[in-house]
Design a protein around this motif. Structure first.
Motif, PDB file in Angstrom:
ATOM      1  N   ASP A 275       0.818  -1.222   0.000  1.00 12.75           N
ATOM      2  CA  ASP A 275       0.000   0.000   0.000  1.00 12.75           C
ATOM      3  C   ASP A 275       0.846   1.264   0.000  1.00 12.75           C
ATOM      4  O   ASP A 275       0.509   2.227  -0.654  1.00 12.75           O
ATOM      5  CB  ASP A 275      -0.955   0.099   1.208  1.00 12.75           C
ATOM      6  CG  ASP A 275      -2.129  -0.849   1.121  1.00 12.75           C
ATOM      7  OD1 ASP A 275      -2.526  -1.210  -0.004  1.00 12.75           O
ATOM      8  OD2 ASP A 275      -2.635  -1.262   2.187  1.00 12.75           O
ATOM      9  N   ASP A 276       1.939   1.302   0.800  1.00 12.14           N
ATOM     10  CA  ASP A 276       2.682   2.514   1.119  1.00 12.14           C
ATOM     11  C   ASP A 276       1.804   3.463   1.924  1.00 12.14           C
ATOM     12  O   ASP A 276       1.579   4.615   1.568  1.00 12.14           O
ATOM     13  CB  ASP A 276       3.229   3.217  -0.128  1.00 12.14           C
ATOM     14  CG  ASP A 276       4.445   4.094   0.203  1.00 12.14           C
ATOM     15  OD1 ASP A 276       5.080   3.839   1.253  1.00 12.14           O
ATOM     16  OD2 ASP A 276       4.752   4.999  -0.572  1.00 12.14           O
ATOM     17  N   VAL A 282       7.718   6.021   8.101  1.00 13.98           N
ATOM     18  CA  VAL A 282       8.080   6.297   9.493  1.00 13.98           C
ATOM     19  C   VAL A 282       8.656   5.050  10.158  1.00 13.98           C
ATOM     20  O   VAL A 282       9.637   5.125  10.908  1.00 13.98           O
ATOM     21  CB  VAL A 282       6.856   6.804  10.283  1.00 13.98           C
ATOM     22  CG1 VAL A 282       7.201   6.975  11.759  1.00 13.98           C
ATOM     23  CG2 VAL A 282       6.352   8.118   9.692  1.00 13.98           C
ATOM     24  N   VAL A 283       8.060   3.880   9.869  1.00 16.29           N
ATOM     25  CA  VAL A 283       8.529   2.638  10.495  1.00 16.29           C
ATOM     26  C   VAL A 283       9.543   1.903   9.626  1.00 16.29           C
ATOM     27  O   VAL A 283       9.981   0.810   9.970  1.00 16.29           O
ATOM     28  CB  VAL A 283       7.336   1.705  10.821  1.00 16.29           C
ATOM     29  CG1 VAL A 283       6.391   2.377  11.788  1.00 16.29           C
ATOM     30  CG2 VAL A 283       6.600   1.272   9.558  1.00 16.29           C
ATOM     31  N   GLY A 284       9.932   2.520   8.497  1.00 12.11           N
ATOM     32  CA  GLY A 284      10.944   1.929   7.626  1.00 12.11           C
ATOM     33  C   GLY A 284      10.481   0.680   6.907  1.00 12.11           C
ATOM     34  O   GLY A 284      11.288  -0.208   6.601  1.00 12.11           O
ATOM     35  N   LEU A 285       9.193   0.591   6.593  1.00 12.47           N
ATOM     36  CA  LEU A 285       8.614  -0.624   6.018  1.00 12.47           C
ATOM     37  C   LEU A 285       8.851  -0.728   4.516  1.00 12.47           C
ATOM     38  O   LEU A 285       8.461   0.155   3.742  1.00 12.47           O
ATOM     39  CB  LEU A 285       7.112  -0.660   6.300  1.00 12.47           C
ATOM     40  CG  LEU A 285       6.338  -1.859   5.763  1.00 12.47           C
ATOM     41  CD1 LEU A 285       6.775  -3.148   6.442  1.00 12.47           C
ATOM     42  CD2 LEU A 285       4.828  -1.630   5.946  1.00 12.47           C
ATOM     43  N   THR A 286       9.477  -1.816   4.087  1.00 19.53           N
ATOM     44  CA  THR A 286       9.538  -2.137   2.665  1.00 19.53           C
ATOM     45  C   THR A 286       8.133  -2.514   2.220  1.00 19.53           C
ATOM     46  O   THR A 286       7.423  -3.259   2.907  1.00 19.53           O
ATOM     47  CB  THR A 286      10.501  -3.307   2.409  1.00 19.53           C
ATOM     48  OG1 THR A 286      11.821  -2.914   2.778  1.00 19.53           O
ATOM     49  CG2 THR A 286      10.494  -3.709   0.945  1.00 19.53           C
ATOM     50  N   THR A 287       7.702  -2.019   1.065  1.00 20.18           N
ATOM     51  CA  THR A 287       6.305  -2.216   0.677  1.00 20.18           C
ATOM     52  C   THR A 287       6.114  -2.102  -0.820  1.00 20.18           C
ATOM     53  O   THR A 287       7.021  -1.683  -1.551  1.00 20.18           O
ATOM     54  CB  THR A 287       5.408  -1.188   1.401  1.00 20.18           C
ATOM     55  OG1 THR A 287       4.031  -1.517   1.197  1.00 20.18           O
ATOM     56  CG2 THR A 287       5.671   0.223   0.896  1.00 20.18           C
ATOM     57  N   ILE A 288       4.935  -2.473  -1.273  1.00 15.46           N
ATOM     58  CA  ILE A 288       4.499  -2.235  -2.649  1.00 15.46           C
ATOM     59  C   ILE A 288       3.619  -0.990  -2.617  1.00 15.46           C
ATOM     60  O   ILE A 288       2.558  -0.993  -1.982  1.00 15.46           O
ATOM     61  CB  ILE A 288       3.710  -3.423  -3.220  1.00 15.46           C
ATOM     62  CG1 ILE A 288       4.564  -4.694  -3.184  1.00 15.46           C
ATOM     63  CG2 ILE A 288       3.248  -3.118  -4.639  1.00 15.46           C
ATOM     64  CD1 ILE A 288       5.825  -4.636  -4.036  1.00 15.46           C
ATOM     65  N   ALA A 289       4.059   0.067  -3.254  1.00 18.26           N
ATOM     66  CA  ALA A 289       3.319   1.333  -3.217  1.00 18.26           C
ATOM     67  C   ALA A 289       2.246   1.365  -4.284  1.00 18.26           C
ATOM     68  O   ALA A 289       2.487   1.020  -5.436  1.00 18.26           O
ATOM     69  CB  ALA A 289       4.285   2.506  -3.399  1.00 18.26           C
ATOM     70  N   VAL A 327       8.998  -0.370  -3.044  1.00 15.64           N
ATOM     71  CA  VAL A 327       9.721   0.654  -2.289  1.00 15.64           C
ATOM     72  C   VAL A 327      10.591  -0.050  -1.252  1.00 15.64           C
ATOM     73  O   VAL A 327      10.083  -0.677  -0.317  1.00 15.64           O
ATOM     74  CB  VAL A 327       8.755   1.631  -1.591  1.00 15.64           C
ATOM     75  CG1 VAL A 327       9.540   2.664  -0.791  1.00 15.64           C
ATOM     76  CG2 VAL A 327       7.862   2.317  -2.613  1.00 15.64           C
ATOM     77  N   LEU A 328      11.890   0.038  -1.423  1.00 12.46           N
ATOM     78  CA  LEU A 328      12.826  -0.628  -0.517  1.00 12.46           C
ATOM     79  C   LEU A 328      13.121   0.259   0.680  1.00 12.46           C
ATOM     80  O   LEU A 328      13.562   1.400   0.538  1.00 12.46           O
ATOM     81  CB  LEU A 328      14.121  -0.968  -1.254  1.00 12.46           C
ATOM     82  CG  LEU A 328      13.999  -1.960  -2.416  1.00 12.46           C
ATOM     83  CD1 LEU A 328      15.331  -2.113  -3.122  1.00 12.46           C
ATOM     84  CD2 LEU A 328      13.507  -3.312  -1.915  1.00 12.46           C
ATOM     85  N   ARG A 329      12.905  -0.316   1.879  1.00 13.95           N
ATOM     86  CA  ARG A 329      13.257   0.396   3.103  1.00 13.95           C
ATOM     87  C   ARG A 329      14.049  -0.562   3.999  1.00 13.95           C
ATOM     88  O   ARG A 329      14.860  -1.337   3.482  1.00 13.95           O
ATOM     89  CB  ARG A 329      12.002   0.963   3.766  1.00 13.95           C
ATOM     90  CG  ARG A 329      11.305   2.051   2.913  1.00 13.95           C
ATOM     91  CD  ARG A 329      10.273   2.833   3.711  1.00 13.95           C
ATOM     92  NE  ARG A 329       9.654   3.885   2.897  1.00 13.95           N
ATOM     93  CZ  ARG A 329       8.421   3.818   2.405  1.00 13.95           C
ATOM     94  NH1 ARG A 329       7.663   2.743   2.637  1.00 13.95           N
ATOM     95  NH2 ARG A 329       7.942   4.803   1.681  1.00 13.95           N
ATOM     96  N   GLU A 330      13.819  -0.521   5.302  1.00 15.43           N
ATOM     97  CA  GLU A 330      14.724  -1.224   6.225  1.00 15.43           C
ATOM     98  C   GLU A 330      14.238  -2.571   6.732  1.00 15.43           C
ATOM     99  O   GLU A 330      14.939  -3.214   7.520  1.00 15.43           O
ATOM    100  CB  GLU A 330      15.008  -0.340   7.446  1.00 15.43           C
ATOM    101  CG  GLU A 330      15.800   0.926   7.149  1.00 15.43           C
ATOM    102  CD  GLU A 330      14.920   2.050   6.640  1.00 15.43           C
ATOM    103  OE1 GLU A 330      13.845   2.285   7.217  1.00 15.43           O
ATOM    104  OE2 GLU A 330      15.315   2.674   5.633  1.00 15.43           O
TER     105      GLU A 330
END
Length: 341
Positions: A275-276, A282-289, A327-330
C-alpha cells in the motif's frame, strides 16, 4: 448586495455562459480562464444557486458513495481524495457505510440513492444481483476495487502483480520459508485477498518452493490482526524467515509482534507490506506502493466527465490501471545465519 453570475462575467471579461461552464467544471474553458473566473468569483463572493442549477439541469448535484469500513486507511483515503474533486466541481457527497452484511442487504433492497444522486462511486465489490441493482439506477458508476465489470468505470491496480513483486523480492533475497498474512474475502465479496494470495502462490511455485499452509495466517487487514497473525506464524514448528503482509497495516502489526517477542526486522524476520501507508516510511517498512489518493481522485474525475458528456454520447466505461512499485526500506534483507528462527 447579492452578486450575480452576470457580475462575475462582466469583471472577468467573459460571457455568463463561460462563467457557468467554468464554475461547474464543464469542458470548453481553458485552465487559465477557469482559474481567472474562479478568482473573480471568490473576490466578489459569488455563490451559485444550487436550486436554480438543479432546476435548469435536472441534476441533484450529489454523488452517492457506498463503502465498507470507512474507518480503515485505504477506504478513508480514497473517499477523502474523491470528495475533494467532487466538492471543487460543486457536488455534495451522500455516504452509505455498508460495513456489515445487514447494512449491505438493507441498502441494496431499498436502494435509497435512487433519484437522489447523479452518479455512484462504489468502494465495495457487488455480487451479480447488487451490480444489476446499481445499473438499474441509470446513473454513471465507478469503483476503485476489483476488476472490470459491465457498466462500471474501474480505477485500480493489478493486485496479483503487486503481490508477485513483493514475494519475488523476498525470494531474490534468498528466503525459502516465506509466510503470508492475509484476510478473508467473505462476506463482502472482496477479491483483493484472493488476487494477492494467488500472486504469493505463483511465485513460490516459480521458485520451486513447496507451499506450506502453516505459513499462512489471517490478519483481517488491521494492525491488531497483523499482530495476532505474526504471533501465530512465530509459533509454528518451523517459523518463516520472511513474511509478506497483504497490507501495510497488517505489516505494522507484524512488526509489533516481533518487538514483543524480542525479535527484529530484518535481522530475524524480513517483513514486506502492500500500500505505502502514510506511516510506512516512518517505520521503515519495505512495501508495494499504490497511489491510493490518485485512485479516488481519478474515479471522481471520470464520473464527472461522464456527467458532462452529451446523453447521446455517454463516456465509455472501462478499467483504468494505476501504477505500482516496490519501495525498498529497512525491513527486508537476506536471511541471517544467526537468526534464532
Amino acid at each position: 448586495m447579492t452578486v450575480s453570475i452576470t457580475d462575475v462575467a462582466r469583471v472577468a471579461g467573459v460571457s455568463a455562459s463561460t462563467v457557468s461552464r467554468a464554475l461547474r467544471g464543464r469542458p470548453g474553458v481553458s485552465d487559465e480562464v477557469r482559474a481567472q473566473i474562479a478568482a473573480v468569483a471568490g473576490q466578489l463572493g459569488y455563490t451559485a444557486s444550487r436550486s436554480a442549477s438543479s432546476l435548469a439541469s435536472g441534476r441533484t448535484f450529489t454523488i452517492g458513495v457506498v463503502a465498507p469500513h470507512i474507518g480503515r486507511w485505504f477506504f478513508g483515503t480514497v473517499l477523502d481524495a474523491a470528495e475533494t474533486v467532487f466538492s471543487a466541481a460543486g457536488y455534495d457527497v451522500l455516504l452509505y457505510n455498508l460495513g456489515s452484511p445487514e447494512a449491505r442487504k438493507r441498502f441494496f433492497t431499498r436502494l435509497p440513492v435512487r433519484k437522489r444522486v447523479d452518479a455512484v462511486l462504489s468502494l465495495l465489490i457487488p455480487d451479480l444481483e447488487e451490480e444489476e441493482a446499481l445499473r438499474s439506477l441509470g446513473v454513471p458508476l465507478a469503483t476503485t476495487v476489483g476488476g472490470a465489470r459491465d457498466g462500471f468505470t474501474v480505477v485500480g491496480i493489478d493486485d496479483h502483480a503487486g503481490a508477485t513483486s513483493a514475494v519475488r523480492h523476498l525470494v531474490n533475497l534468498g528466503h525459502r520459508r516465506i509466510g503470508m498474512i492475509s484476510g478473508e474475502s467473505e462476506p463482502l465479496h472482496w477479491t483483493t485477498p484472493i488476487a494477492r494470495r494467488q500472486g504469493y502462490l505463483d511465485v513460490l511455485a516459480e521458485a520451486g518452493i513447496t507451499h506450506d499452509p502453516a505459513l499462512e495466517a489471517d490478519g483481517g487487514y488491521t494492525v491488531e490482526g497483523g499482530e495476532r497473525a505474526m504471533t501465530e506464524l512465530l509459533a509454528v514448528s518451523r517459523p518463516p524467515t520472511a513474511v509478506f503482509a497483504q497490507s501495510d497495516e497488517m505489516a505494522m502489526g507484524a512488526l509489533r509482534a516481533l518487538r514483543r517477542h524480542r525479535l527484529r526486522a530484518p535481522d530475524d524476520v524480513s517483513v514486506i507490506g502492500f500500500d505505502d501507508h502514510e506511516l510506512a516510511e516512518v517505520v521503515g517498512l519495505t512495501t508495494i506502493a499504490q497511489p491510493v489518493p490518485a485512485q479516488g481522485a481519478e474515479a471522481a474525475r471520470l464520473l464527472l466527465r461522464q456527467l458532462d458528456e452529451p446523453v447521446a454520447e455517454p463516456a465509455p466505461t472501462g478499467h483504468v490501471r494505476m501504477p505500482i512499485r516496490l519501495v525498498l526500506r529497512e525491513t527486508t534483507a537476506p536471511p541471517s545465519p544467526r537468526s534464532p528462527l
